[in-house]
Design a protein around this motif. Sequence first.
Motif, PDB file in Angstrom:
ATOM      1  N   VAL A  97       0.860  -1.187   0.000  1.00  0.00           N
ATOM      2  CA  VAL A  97       0.000   0.000   0.000  1.00  0.00           C
ATOM      3  C   VAL A  97       0.895   1.236   0.000  1.00  0.00           C
ATOM      4  N   ASP A  98       0.710   2.084  -1.011  1.00  0.00           N
ATOM      5  CA  ASP A  98       1.457   3.337  -1.084  1.00  0.00           C
ATOM      6  C   ASP A  98       0.563   4.434  -0.515  1.00  0.00           C
ATOM      7  N   PRO A  99       0.960   5.091   0.580  1.00  0.00           N
ATOM      8  CA  PRO A  99       0.110   6.109   1.205  1.00  0.00           C
ATOM      9  C   PRO A  99      -0.137   7.313   0.306  1.00  0.00           C
ATOM     10  N   ASN A 100       0.644   7.428  -0.755  1.00  0.00           N
ATOM     11  CA  ASN A 100       0.447   8.533  -1.694  1.00  0.00           C
ATOM     12  C   ASN A 100      -0.792   8.321  -2.568  1.00  0.00           C
ATOM     13  N   ASP A 101      -1.250   7.062  -2.702  1.00  0.00           N
ATOM     14  CA  ASP A 101      -2.372   6.747  -3.591  1.00  0.00           C
ATOM     15  C   ASP A 101      -3.710   7.088  -2.952  1.00  0.00           C
ATOM     16  N   GLU A 102      -4.641   7.514  -3.793  1.00  0.00           N
ATOM     17  CA  GLU A 102      -6.002   7.774  -3.331  1.00  0.00           C
ATOM     18  C   GLU A 102      -6.788   6.466  -3.222  1.00  0.00           C
ATOM     19  N   GLU A 103      -6.556   5.555  -4.170  1.00  0.00           N
ATOM     20  CA  GLU A 103      -7.247   4.273  -4.204  1.00  0.00           C
ATOM     21  C   GLU A 103      -6.228   3.157  -4.010  1.00  0.00           C
ATOM     22  N   HIS A 104      -6.498   2.270  -3.083  1.00  0.00           N
ATOM     23  CA  HIS A 104      -5.556   1.193  -2.767  1.00  0.00           C
ATOM     24  C   HIS A 104      -6.029  -0.088  -3.442  1.00  0.00           C
ATOM     25  N   VAL A 105      -5.702  -0.198  -4.725  1.00  0.00           N
ATOM     26  CA  VAL A 105      -6.254  -1.282  -5.542  1.00  0.00           C
ATOM     27  C   VAL A 105      -5.766  -2.656  -5.099  1.00  0.00           C
ATOM     28  N   ALA A 106      -4.511  -2.750  -4.652  1.00  0.00           N
ATOM     29  CA  ALA A 106      -3.983  -4.052  -4.232  1.00  0.00           C
ATOM     30  C   ALA A 106      -4.695  -4.527  -2.970  1.00  0.00           C
ATOM     31  N   LEU A 107      -4.915  -3.632  -2.024  1.00  0.00           N
ATOM     32  CA  LEU A 107      -5.613  -4.003  -0.798  1.00  0.00           C
ATOM     33  C   LEU A 107      -7.057  -4.384  -1.108  1.00  0.00           C
ATOM     34  N   ARG A 108      -7.692  -3.624  -1.956  1.00  0.00           N
ATOM     35  CA  ARG A 108      -9.091  -3.924  -2.311  1.00  0.00           C
ATOM     36  C   ARG A 108      -9.206  -5.308  -2.944  1.00  0.00           C
ATOM     37  N   ARG A 109      -8.292  -5.617  -3.869  1.00  0.00           N
ATOM     38  CA  ARG A 109      -8.344  -6.915  -4.534  1.00  0.00           C
ATOM     39  C   ARG A 109      -8.066  -8.042  -3.537  1.00  0.00           C
ATOM     40  N   ALA A 110      -7.120  -7.811  -2.633  1.00  0.00           N
ATOM     41  CA  ALA A 110      -6.794  -8.827  -1.638  1.00  0.00           C
ATOM     42  C   ALA A 110      -7.994  -9.118  -0.744  1.00  0.00           C
ATOM     43  N   LEU A 111      -8.730  -8.082  -0.356  1.00  0.00           N
ATOM     44  CA  LEU A 111      -9.898  -8.269   0.502  1.00  0.00           C
ATOM     45  C   LEU A 111     -10.974  -9.081  -0.211  1.00  0.00           C
ATOM     46  N   ILE A 112     -11.210  -8.768  -1.477  1.00  0.00           N
ATOM     47  CA  ILE A 112     -12.265  -9.448  -2.235  1.00  0.00           C
ATOM     48  C   ILE A 112     -11.907 -10.899  -2.501  1.00  0.00           C
TER      49      ILE A 112
ATOM     50  N   VAL B 107       0.177  -6.172   5.488  1.00  0.00           N
ATOM     51  CA  VAL B 107       0.044  -4.917   4.741  1.00  0.00           C
ATOM     52  C   VAL B 107       1.315  -4.093   4.910  1.00  0.00           C
ATOM     53  N   PHE B 108       1.992  -3.880   3.808  1.00  0.00           N
ATOM     54  CA  PHE B 108       3.284  -3.184   3.779  1.00  0.00           C
ATOM     55  C   PHE B 108       3.047  -1.754   3.288  1.00  0.00           C
ATOM     56  N   VAL B 109       3.205  -0.780   4.177  1.00  0.00           N
ATOM     57  CA  VAL B 109       2.950   0.620   3.841  1.00  0.00           C
ATOM     58  C   VAL B 109       4.273   1.325   3.593  1.00  0.00           C
ATOM     59  N   ALA B 110       4.490   1.768   2.362  1.00  0.00           N
ATOM     60  CA  ALA B 110       5.743   2.430   2.008  1.00  0.00           C
ATOM     61  C   ALA B 110       5.560   3.222   0.726  1.00  0.00           C
ATOM     62  N   VAL B 111       6.405   4.214   0.543  1.00  0.00           N
ATOM     63  CA  VAL B 111       6.350   5.085  -0.635  1.00  0.00           C
ATOM     64  C   VAL B 111       7.375   4.625  -1.667  1.00  0.00           C
TER      65      VAL B 111
END
Length: 279
Positions: A11-26, A39-43
């Motif tokens: 997850v890149d905190p710079n992004d508005e939409e976290h597509v990788a996290l969303r896909r992982a949840l689904i 969940v790896f949060v980094a820029v």
Amino acid sequence: MQAEKVIFVVVDPNDEEHVALRRALITAKIRTPQPKLAVFVAVDGEAVDTRAVNDHLFRDESWFREQIRQPVEEAGLECEIMVCWSNDWQAAIIQESKRYNAEMVYLPVHAKTSRRFTFAESKWHVLKKSERPVVLIRPGANDRRKVVLATVNYQAQTTQQRQLNRQITERANYIAECYDAELHLVNAYLDSMLYPDRGALAKLADKTGVPTGRIHVKRGYTNEVVAEVAKEIDADLVVMGTLNQYGETGSLLRGNTAERVIGSLEVDVMVCNEFTTTK
């Protein structure tokens, strides 16, 4: 007792939409048993403006709660969150996904900004060096995992290529089983002399368990054939491979074929390399 499965999500905190996290949840919700998320949060410094004027680089506790913890809890999943300050973004992903013994890495890919596909060098480093399959998650791609397409090379000549073929088919089989999905294989060839005979196809069908009707062998460039078949069968995920190749300076070669294949697709792509472990 079987070890707990872990999906490593970037997850890149710079992004508005976290597509990788969303896909992982689904996708994780429909798995049995459900995997845990790391969940790896980094820029990504190569793709993001890291100057202080970028307001998106400042995230408080409420952001972590609303953007990560709350969606994970609502999905009924478990997660661990880690925040990385390393400027060696790609090496940190490889190191931490290995530490978590993750079964795969979900890496977000931004929408195309031009007709030509572009991919930061740091992401290529992750693809080439990761011991875990890396799934490139695209904005707007299918969330489901009902049709999986694996790209294989029937004309493989070297031990490396044959081993990579095995890893691709094993991983694609595993994903298809996890999501009760339909598995297809595709192979492109340019020289008609290289077209596999019926005996070879029958042997492949027996070995992989994939019916011959789902084995697609077409003449043409690899990227064009894979994109065409993926569209024909409405694939949700394409599984492909890339070999670790080095130039004279010791730097990783991006791989023109791999780049063209990834660039020609609009769906999620799982990339395995010769270091990839199968489970």
